[in-house]
Design an enzyme around this catalytic site. Structure first.
Site, mmCIF file in Angstrom:
data_model
loop_
_atom_site.group_PDB
_atom_site.id
_atom_site.type_symbol
_atom_site.label_atom_id
_atom_site.label_comp_id
_atom_site.label_asym_id
_atom_site.label_seq_id
_atom_site.Cartn_x
_atom_site.Cartn_y
_atom_site.Cartn_z
ATOM 1 N N LYS A 37 0.323 6.555 -4.441
ATOM 2 C CA LYS A 37 1.708 6.145 -4.235
ATOM 3 C C LYS A 37 2.440 6.372 -5.544
ATOM 4 O O LYS A 37 2.003 5.884 -6.593
ATOM 5 C CB LYS A 37 1.804 4.668 -3.858
ATOM 6 C CG LYS A 37 1.307 4.353 -2.452
ATOM 7 C CD LYS A 37 0.038 3.565 -2.483
ATOM 8 C CE LYS A 37 -0.485 3.279 -1.093
ATOM 9 N NZ LYS A 37 -1.943 3.566 -1.008
ATOM 10 N N HIS A 73 -3.247 9.342 -0.726
ATOM 11 C CA HIS A 73 -3.370 7.884 -0.685
ATOM 12 C C HIS A 73 -2.747 7.333 -1.972
ATOM 13 O O HIS A 73 -2.554 6.134 -2.134
ATOM 14 C CB HIS A 73 -4.846 7.478 -0.552
ATOM 15 C CG HIS A 73 -5.056 6.010 -0.314
ATOM 16 N ND1 HIS A 73 -5.406 5.142 -1.326
ATOM 17 C CD2 HIS A 73 -4.955 5.258 0.807
ATOM 18 C CE1 HIS A 73 -5.522 3.910 -0.810
ATOM 19 N NE2 HIS A 73 -5.251 3.960 0.467
ATOM 20 N N HIS A 106 -4.402 -5.653 -3.354
ATOM 21 C CA HIS A 106 -4.345 -4.187 -3.331
ATOM 22 C C HIS A 106 -4.771 -3.559 -4.652
ATOM 23 O O HIS A 106 -5.092 -2.369 -4.709
ATOM 24 C CB HIS A 106 -2.912 -3.714 -3.038
ATOM 25 C CG HIS A 106 -2.552 -3.746 -1.585
ATOM 26 N ND1 HIS A 106 -1.323 -4.160 -1.134
ATOM 27 C CD2 HIS A 106 -3.259 -3.408 -0.490
ATOM 28 C CE1 HIS A 106 -1.289 -4.086 0.180
ATOM 29 N NE2 HIS A 106 -2.450 -3.635 0.605
ATOM 30 N N LYS A 147 -6.172 -1.871 -7.786
ATOM 31 C CA LYS A 147 -7.344 -1.022 -7.969
ATOM 32 C C LYS A 147 -7.465 -0.713 -9.459
ATOM 33 O O LYS A 147 -6.695 0.073 -10.002
ATOM 34 C CB LYS A 147 -7.199 0.248 -7.141
ATOM 35 C CG LYS A 147 -7.238 -0.059 -5.639
ATOM 36 C CD LYS A 147 -6.732 1.065 -4.786
ATOM 37 C CE LYS A 147 -6.825 0.708 -3.316
ATOM 38 N NZ LYS A 147 -5.995 -0.457 -2.933
#
Ligand code: JTA
Length: 635
Positions: free
Chosen positions: A495, A493, A263, A265
């Protein structure tokens, strides 16, 4: 192999090694890869989840809202109870609140004129309603090389009175003032940030052609390393995407534990002038940088340490060593080159803490290195000088939700709070469930009235199968509302997790991360270390939910993590403060105290109304049109 069951239809590849982290229909799988031939025009170029593919399909073949259909199928007075969905209230309520397309269009048009923060979309999103063949999204304009700000403005924005270096992505279709402090990927990669020599892009989902176009023409031939977690068919497809570009190389992150995902990024940008690290929340696909709320942390420009100088280049937050540990965990030759580069730079100006997850089983002191134990440790260490007490609420804001168990005692009000409520040494004794918990997740109405309309729900992969098992959770849910940043209609998007004062004016800590809101169950009973790969779907689901943040094994002696995640934690102590003030005007310059934190959404969060439902991607919404006059029919 294709199966149909509680989770709908999904496909796994032939090998018995489970690569699929999601048994739900949200996940990429072999059958979901773009193929040449039939239907290829309907498929996005990149491998992605079924939820995203549904969004892509519906954008290309919209299902226009039709009043006739809504009358025949859903006329409320005669509507039949039609099974569990209705019972659970997943359907929109009575017709007198249903908006006709023209009324909604009118509303959207008026919103563009009157509502603060909404300008007429520059990309023709609204005109799409008038011409069914018009392309939505305006890729034409975005193909031109264009950045958000001029050099001096950009420098001011990056360096003046902004100690946090926390930014949102640019949103197409809002008033320019709401993008004044926002960054597009083209800004981040622009020569204003440095003369690029080489870069590494860590991510989950890549559109390579699109990504290359985001680099300025003069940097497009520089070496680009893509760090991904794809296996087999997905990996082969990513390699095929990269093949035309001689300068693009790939690094497959090892994911040895079943259901793990990459995940993380992050961008590592090596310049002639130094090095920059960017930790963010956006996939490397156009839609993630178009009309969503996404977070970005930009490091300072790290200077190169002159040869022969013996300085550590470490910060008070230990960021350099933590980043090196994170990268070493990949155990990959191309990343060894990047750790060498990081060693050669001075990261001492960093004022954030790195919070990562890497796959593995961790014991002893290693347990505190990753996942929610890392967060717990950092919060414990920072002897809170503020008067934080259990009355200080925790806010969790996320765009995907895992399985939380049958009731709140199973995880939410136990393990989850235990980590996030840790306040320093004295805080441990406090009762854990007294802490108010506010969860922010978009409602159906949020998605329907968003700039993207229902297709925004393709990136909010909460499935009906998960939702129907935890309706109790939804009583904690608050709407997405972000007038302060002009992003009420740009679905999150991003978090974020934070702790703040009861009046929502002071922030005790703030975390922005790639980690979804999922369970990190600490089992009461010991689990066997070597679990057979679960075969049935319930087992898949249970395991999945612990993937990101870690779960304890061996009676609590071992932390097991399946996925790679990365985020940054802002702690007031690293800024010489007891707490941050909440910045009242997200994009205002230096009027407010420099230590005001730009929380990107409205506080206090607003609870769902009686008729609000959480967005669930794999059920239809046909009773009211979205901002493009369309319905949502996911299958
Ligand atoms: C839709 C997703 C990410 C990420 C990961 C996603 C899924 C569906 C969007 C997404 N997974 N899924 O890392 O950003 O079901 O796996 O945006």
């Amino acid at each position: 192999m294709s199966q149909e069951g509680n989770y709908g239809k999904w496909t796994i590849s032939s090998s018995d090694e489970s690569e699929e982290e999601k048994p739900t229909p949200d996940k990429p799988s072999a059958s979901l890869l773009p193929h040449a031939g039939q239907g290829a025009a309907q498929e996005p170029q990149y491998t992605c989840s079924e939820a995203r593919r549904a969004a892509h399909r519906r954008k290309l073949s919209p299902v226009k809202f039709s009043h006739a259909e809504s009358i025949s199928e859903a006329s409320p007075p005669k509507r039949q109870k039609s099974g569990s969905q209705e019972d659970l209230g997943w359907c929109l309520s009575s017709s007198d609140e249903e908006l006709q397309p023209d009324r909604l269009q009118e509303q959207a048009r008026r919103a563009g004129k009157e509502e603060p923060g909404l300008a007429a979309p520059r990309d023709g999103a609204q005109t799409a309603e008038h011409s069914p063949h018009a392309r939505q999204g305006g890729e034409e304009q975005e193909d031109e090389y264009e950045t958000s700000a001029e050099g001096q403005d950009m420098w001011d924005m990056l360096e003046k009175g902004n100690p946090f270096r926390f930014y949102l992505t640019r949103v197409s279709g809002v008033k320019p003032k709401y993008n004044s402090g926002a960054l597009h990927i083209k800004d981040i990669l622009s020569p204003l940030f440095g003369t690029l020599v080489s870069s590494a892009q860590f991510n989950y989902c890549f559109d390579v052609d699109w990504l290359i176009k985001q680099y300025p023409p003069e940097f497009r031939k520089t070496p680009i390393l893509l760090v991904h977690g794809d296996k087999r068919e997905a990996k082969a497809h990513l390699h095929a995407q990269a093949k035309p570009y001689g300068n693009v190389s790939l690094c497959q992150a090892k994911l040895d534990i079943a259901f793990g995902t990459h995940h993380t990024k992050m961008m590592l940008l090596l310049y002639e002038e130094g090095l920059r690290v960017v930790i963010h929340t956006s996939n490397l696909i156009r839609e993630d940088w178009h009309q969503k709320t996404q977070g970005i942390w930009l490091s300072p420009l790290y200077p190169r340490i002159a040869d022969g100088t013996h300085i550590s280049g470490e910060s008070a937050t230990h960021f350099k060593a933590d980043l090196l540990s994170y990268l070493m965990a990949y155990n990959s030759p191309p990343l060894k080159e990047w750790t060498d580069i990081i060693h050669q730079h001075d990261l001492s100006e960093t004022n954030v803490y790195l919070i990562g997850s890497t796959p593995g089983r961790f014991q002893g002191s290693q347990k505190d290195n990753w996942g929610h134990f890392r967060l717990r440790k950092l919060l414990k260490e920072q002897a809170s000088r503020t008067l934080q007490a259990e009355s200080w609420p925790v806010v969790g804001q996320f765009s995907s939700i895992g399985s939380m168990g049958a009731d709140e005692s199973k995880w939410l009000c136990s393990e989850f709070q235990e980590s996030l409520v840790t306040m320093g040494k004295e805080g441990r004794a406090l009762g854990k469930s007294a802490v108010p918990l506010h969860l922010i997740y978009p409602s159906v109405e949020n998605v329907r009235t968003s700039l993207e309309g229902y297709p925004a729900g393709g990136s909010l992969p909460y499935s009906i199968q998960t939702a129907e098992k935890q309706t109790w959770l939804h009583s904690y849910f608050h709407k997405w509302s972000a007038e302060t940043s002009g992003r009420s209609h740009a679905m999150p998007h991003i978090k974020t997790y934070m702790r703040l004062s009861p009046d929502f004016q002071q922030v005790a800590w703030f975390l922005v991360t790639s980690s979804p809101f999922q369970t990190q169950k600490l089992p009461v009973v010991a689990q066997p270390t070597l679990q057979p790969a679960p075969k049935e779907e319930t087992a898949l689901s249970a395991n999945l939910s612990k993937a990101a943040w870690g779960a304890l094994e061996k009676n609590g002696a071992q932390l097991m993590i399946r996925s790679y995640e990365l985020g940054v934690l802002f702690l007031p102590s690293a800024f010489g403060l007891d707490s941050f003030k909440v910045k009242q005007k997200f994009f205002s310059g230096s009027q407010e105290p420099a230590a005001s934190f730009p929380v990107p959404y409205d506080l206090p969060p607003e609870l769902y109304g009686n008729k609000d439902r959480p967005w669930i991607w794999n059920i239809p919404y046909v009773k009211a049109p979205d901002t493009h006059g369309n319905m949502w029919v996911p299958s």
